[in-house]
Motif scaffolding. Structure first.
Motif, PDB file in Angstrom:
ATOM      1  N   SER A  22      14.809 -17.706  -5.173  1.00 22.74           N
ATOM      2  CA  SER A  22      16.090 -17.888  -5.023  1.00 22.74           C
ATOM      3  C   SER A  22      16.482 -18.453  -6.470  1.00 22.74           C
ATOM      4  CB  SER A  22      16.369 -18.860  -3.991  1.00 22.74           C
ATOM      5  OG  SER A  22      15.852 -20.079  -4.390  1.00 22.74           O
ATOM      6  N   GLN A  23      17.929 -18.258  -6.777  1.00 20.70           N
ATOM      7  CA  GLN A  23      18.281 -18.745  -7.971  1.00 20.70           C
ATOM      8  C   GLN A  23      18.072 -20.224  -8.312  1.00 20.70           C
ATOM      9  OE1 GLN A  23      22.335 -17.111  -8.542  1.00 20.70           O
ATOM     10  NE2 GLN A  23      22.805 -18.226 -10.403  1.00 20.70           N
ATOM     11  N   SER A  24      18.371 -20.967  -7.202  1.00 20.06           N
ATOM     12  CA  SER A  24      18.150 -22.606  -7.363  1.00 20.06           C
ATOM     13  C   SER A  24      16.645 -22.835  -7.518  1.00 20.06           C
ATOM     14  CB  SER A  24      18.839 -23.147  -6.008  1.00 20.06           C
ATOM     15  OG  SER A  24      17.833 -22.745  -4.903  1.00 20.06           O
ATOM     16  N   ASN A  25      15.782 -22.010  -7.165  1.00 20.39           N
ATOM     17  CA  ASN A  25      14.465 -22.133  -7.250  1.00 20.39           C
ATOM     18  C   ASN A  25      14.274 -21.769  -8.475  1.00 20.39           C
ATOM     19  OD1 ASN A  25      11.607 -22.479  -6.919  1.00 20.39           O
ATOM     20  ND2 ASN A  25      11.427 -21.467  -4.965  1.00 20.39           N
ATOM     21  N   VAL A  26      14.695 -20.783  -9.221  1.00 20.07           N
ATOM     22  CA  VAL A  26      14.411 -20.559 -10.543  1.00 20.07           C
ATOM     23  C   VAL A  26      14.773 -21.776 -11.508  1.00 20.07           C
ATOM     24  CG1 VAL A  26      15.288 -18.998 -12.317  1.00 20.07           C
ATOM     25  CG2 VAL A  26      14.658 -17.998 -10.485  1.00 20.07           C
ATOM     26  N   GLY A  27      15.939 -22.264 -11.178  1.00 16.03           N
ATOM     27  CA  GLY A  27      16.249 -23.486 -11.949  1.00 16.03           C
ATOM     28  C   GLY A  27      15.546 -24.479 -11.904  1.00 16.03           C
ATOM     29  N   VAL A  28      15.053 -24.973 -10.854  1.00 13.80           N
ATOM     30  CA  VAL A  28      14.245 -26.130 -10.764  1.00 13.80           C
ATOM     31  C   VAL A  28      12.821 -25.837 -11.317  1.00 13.80           C
ATOM     32  CG1 VAL A  28      12.624 -27.408  -8.921  1.00 13.80           C
ATOM     33  CG2 VAL A  28      15.076 -26.866  -8.409  1.00 13.80           C
ATOM     34  N   ARG A  29      12.251 -24.693 -10.976  1.00 10.92           N
ATOM     35  CA  ARG A  29      11.048 -24.355 -11.619  1.00 10.92           C
ATOM     36  C   ARG A  29      11.087 -24.119 -13.257  1.00 10.92           C
ATOM     37  NH1 ARG A  29       7.271 -20.542  -7.811  1.00 10.92           N
ATOM     38  NH2 ARG A  29       6.033 -21.305  -9.291  1.00 10.92           N
ATOM     39  N   LEU A  30      12.092 -23.528 -13.658  1.00 12.98           N
ATOM     40  CA  LEU A  30      12.185 -23.737 -15.107  1.00 12.98           C
ATOM     41  C   LEU A  30      12.668 -25.147 -15.614  1.00 12.98           C
ATOM     42  CD1 LEU A  30      14.513 -20.596 -15.768  1.00 12.98           C
ATOM     43  CD2 LEU A  30      12.336 -20.910 -16.747  1.00 12.98           C
ATOM     44  N   HIS A  31      13.282 -25.880 -14.984  1.00 13.12           N
ATOM     45  CA  HIS A  31      13.060 -27.283 -15.469  1.00 13.12           C
ATOM     46  C   HIS A  31      11.750 -27.961 -15.671  1.00 13.12           C
ATOM     47  CE1 HIS A  31      14.774 -31.170 -16.307  1.00 13.12           C
ATOM     48  NE2 HIS A  31      14.170 -31.680 -15.240  1.00 13.12           N
ATOM     49  N   ARG A  32      11.052 -27.754 -14.415  1.00 12.19           N
ATOM     50  CA  ARG A  32       9.540 -28.198 -14.523  1.00 12.19           C
ATOM     51  C   ARG A  32       8.620 -27.809 -15.433  1.00 12.19           C
ATOM     52  NH1 ARG A  32       9.181 -28.242  -7.933  1.00 12.19           N
ATOM     53  NH2 ARG A  32      10.417 -30.149  -7.594  1.00 12.19           N
ATOM     54  N   ILE A  33       8.761 -26.384 -15.756  1.00 17.32           N
ATOM     55  CA  ILE A  33       8.137 -25.741 -16.788  1.00 17.32           C
ATOM     56  C   ILE A  33       8.412 -26.152 -18.268  1.00 17.32           C
ATOM     57  CG2 ILE A  33       7.531 -23.336 -17.889  1.00 17.32           C
ATOM     58  CD1 ILE A  33       8.162 -22.184 -15.249  1.00 17.32           C
ATOM     59  N   LYS A  34       9.829 -26.377 -18.545  1.00 19.93           N
ATOM     60  CA  LYS A  34       9.971 -26.806 -19.767  1.00 19.93           C
ATOM     61  C   LYS A  34       9.431 -28.302 -20.055  1.00 19.93           C
ATOM     62  CE  LYS A  34      14.562 -24.406 -19.682  1.00 19.93           C
ATOM     63  NZ  LYS A  34      15.805 -24.609 -19.195  1.00 19.93           N
ATOM     64  N   ASP A  35       9.406 -29.150 -19.060  1.00 20.08           N
ATOM     65  CA  ASP A  35       8.768 -30.474 -19.022  1.00 20.08           C
ATOM     66  C   ASP A  35       7.334 -30.300 -19.320  1.00 20.08           C
ATOM     67  OD1 ASP A  35      11.229 -31.802 -18.676  1.00 20.08           O
ATOM     68  OD2 ASP A  35      10.993 -32.270 -16.423  1.00 20.08           O
ATOM     69  N   LYS A  36       6.806 -29.505 -18.595  1.00 20.81           N
ATOM     70  CA  LYS A  36       5.376 -29.169 -18.869  1.00 20.81           C
ATOM     71  C   LYS A  36       4.987 -28.847 -20.115  1.00 20.81           C
ATOM     72  CE  LYS A  36       3.086 -27.238 -15.486  1.00 20.81           C
ATOM     73  NZ  LYS A  36       2.474 -26.317 -14.706  1.00 20.81           N
ATOM     74  N   LEU A  37       5.919 -27.835 -20.669  1.00 24.63           N
ATOM     75  CA  LEU A  37       5.475 -27.501 -22.336  1.00 24.63           C
ATOM     76  C   LEU A  37       6.091 -28.500 -23.095  1.00 24.63           C
ATOM     77  CD1 LEU A  37       7.237 -23.782 -21.944  1.00 24.63           C
ATOM     78  CD2 LEU A  37       4.897 -24.507 -22.038  1.00 24.63           C
ATOM     79  N   THR A  38       6.900 -29.170 -22.948  1.00 25.85           N
ATOM     80  CA  THR A  38       7.314 -30.337 -23.715  1.00 25.85           C
ATOM     81  C   THR A  38       6.175 -31.361 -23.803  1.00 25.85           C
ATOM     82  OG1 THR A  38       9.840 -30.341 -23.401  1.00 25.85           O
ATOM     83  CG2 THR A  38       8.739 -32.222 -24.150  1.00 25.85           C
ATOM     84  N   LYS A  39       5.467 -31.697 -22.743  1.00 28.59           N
ATOM     85  CA  LYS A  39       4.237 -32.525 -22.603  1.00 28.59           C
ATOM     86  C   LYS A  39       3.112 -31.973 -23.240  1.00 28.59           C
ATOM     87  CE  LYS A  39       6.132 -35.200 -18.581  1.00 28.59           C
ATOM     88  NZ  LYS A  39       6.054 -35.125 -17.098  1.00 28.59           N
ATOM     89  N   MET A  40       2.947 -30.800 -23.035  1.00 31.97           N
ATOM     90  CA  MET A  40       1.683 -30.160 -23.657  1.00 31.97           C
ATOM     91  C   MET A  40       2.068 -30.450 -25.286  1.00 31.97           C
ATOM     92  SD  MET A  40       0.635 -26.444 -22.311  1.00 31.97           S
ATOM     93  CE  MET A  40       1.014 -26.214 -20.627  1.00 31.97           C
ATOM     94  N   ALA A  41       3.157 -29.851 -25.702  1.00 28.54           N
ATOM     95  CA  ALA A  41       3.491 -30.122 -27.162  1.00 28.54           C
ATOM     96  C   ALA A  41       3.166 -31.438 -27.682  1.00 28.54           C
ATOM     97  CB  ALA A  41       4.815 -29.664 -27.404  1.00 28.54           C
ATOM     98  N   GLU A  42       3.542 -32.452 -26.955  1.00 28.76           N
ATOM     99  CA  GLU A  42       3.198 -33.961 -27.364  1.00 28.76           C
ATOM    100  C   GLU A  42       1.874 -34.455 -27.266  1.00 28.76           C
ATOM    101  OE1 GLU A  42       5.844 -35.976 -24.799  1.00 28.76           O
ATOM    102  OE2 GLU A  42       7.727 -35.406 -25.458  1.00 28.76           O
ATOM    103  N   THR A  43       1.062 -34.008 -26.326  1.00 26.15           N
ATOM    104  CA  THR A  43      -0.359 -34.326 -25.811  1.00 26.15           C
ATOM    105  C   THR A  43      -1.212 -33.693 -26.681  1.00 26.15           C
ATOM    106  OG1 THR A  43      -0.303 -33.174 -23.846  1.00 26.15           O
ATOM    107  CG2 THR A  43       0.365 -35.499 -23.730  1.00 26.15           C
ATOM    108  N   GLU A  44      -1.019 -32.434 -27.011  1.00 23.97           N
ATOM    109  CA  GLU A  44      -1.905 -31.465 -27.825  1.00 23.97           C
ATOM    110  C   GLU A  44      -1.560 -31.298 -29.229  1.00 23.97           C
ATOM    111  OE1 GLU A  44      -2.985 -27.951 -25.254  1.00 23.97           O
ATOM    112  OE2 GLU A  44      -2.592 -28.967 -23.598  1.00 23.97           O
ATOM    113  N   ASN A  45      -0.649 -32.119 -29.772  1.00 24.92           N
ATOM    114  CA  ASN A  45      -0.233 -32.212 -31.033  1.00 24.92           C
ATOM    115  C   ASN A  45      -0.072 -30.596 -31.504  1.00 24.92           C
ATOM    116  OD1 ASN A  45      -0.644 -35.000 -31.448  1.00 24.92           O
ATOM    117  ND2 ASN A  45      -2.540 -34.700 -31.390  1.00 24.92           N
ATOM    118  N   TYR A  46       0.665 -29.747 -31.046  1.00 30.41           N
ATOM    119  CA  TYR A  46       1.128 -28.654 -31.163  1.00 30.41           C
ATOM    120  C   TYR A  46       2.321 -28.666 -32.461  1.00 30.41           C
ATOM    121  CZ  TYR A  46      -1.313 -25.810 -27.702  1.00 30.41           C
ATOM    122  OH  TYR A  46      -2.301 -25.556 -26.927  1.00 30.41           O
TER     123      TYR A  46
END
Length: 176
Positions: A152-176
């Motif tokens: 669903s369109q709303s599920n896409v929005g929620v999941r993308l928000h979570r994915i962006k958060d996950k990528l941000t945390k990866m970048a911070e913790t893994e020193n990318y």
């Protein structure tokens, strides 16, 4: 007397398919690279997508944009292939696919390195999250991402928000 065997003229489907692949080969290649693993060759995955596009061409009804149908077919093919063949395999790092930039001081080299790092992080995501973030990075609107993925369109929005958060945390913790 020597017989010359003539090739049959191309059918409308063959002509349409040839044009389609010429127009969208980069899209198919990008999806295949993201789902490629140590146990999967790019060529095998690309060929599998082309086979599914060929087989599905007759059933394409034009209710969605052709690019949406191609993305959906490529993603579904790659996700299915990944699940079937690579249960415990790790993804090939993007640095194995892209050569190191020759001059690390230039703006282009910095951008290439950032691109490599982003796709290295994306390669660590699960198959559905990879698909979602790739479509978003390709500037696909949420409604089109929903059509491609079947979410669903709303599920896409929620999941993308979570994915962006996950990528941000990866970048911070893994020193990318």
């Amino acid at each position: 007397m020597r017989h010359i065997k003539r090739m049959a003229p191309k059918t409308d489907k063959e002509i349409q398919f040839t044009r389609l692949i010429a127009d969208y080969k980069e899209v198919v290649a990008k999806v295949c690279y993201l789902y490629m693993s140590a146990n999967t060759s790019f060529d095998d995955l690309y060929q599998e997508v082309l086979i599914n596009l060929w087989q599905g061409l007759d059933s394409f009804r034009g209710e969605a944009k052709i690019s949406t149908w191609i993305y959906r077919t490529a993603l579904n093919t790659c996700i299915t292939w990944h699940r079937r063949n690579n249960r415990h395999a790790t993804n090939v790092a993007l640095d194995q696919l892209v050569a190191e930039p020759p001059d690390t001081g230039s703006d282009a080299a910095v951008q290439l390195e950032q691109y490599r790092q982003l796709y290295l992080m994306i390669s660590k995501l699960n198959p559905v999250d990879k698909a979602l973030i790739t479509l978003w990075l390709d500037d696909k609107p949420y409604d089109e991402i929903a059509l491609i993925t079947g979410l669903s369109q709303s599920n896409v929005g929620v999941r993308l928000h979570r994915i962006k958060d996950k990528l941000t945390k990866m970048a911070e913790t893994e020193n990318y």
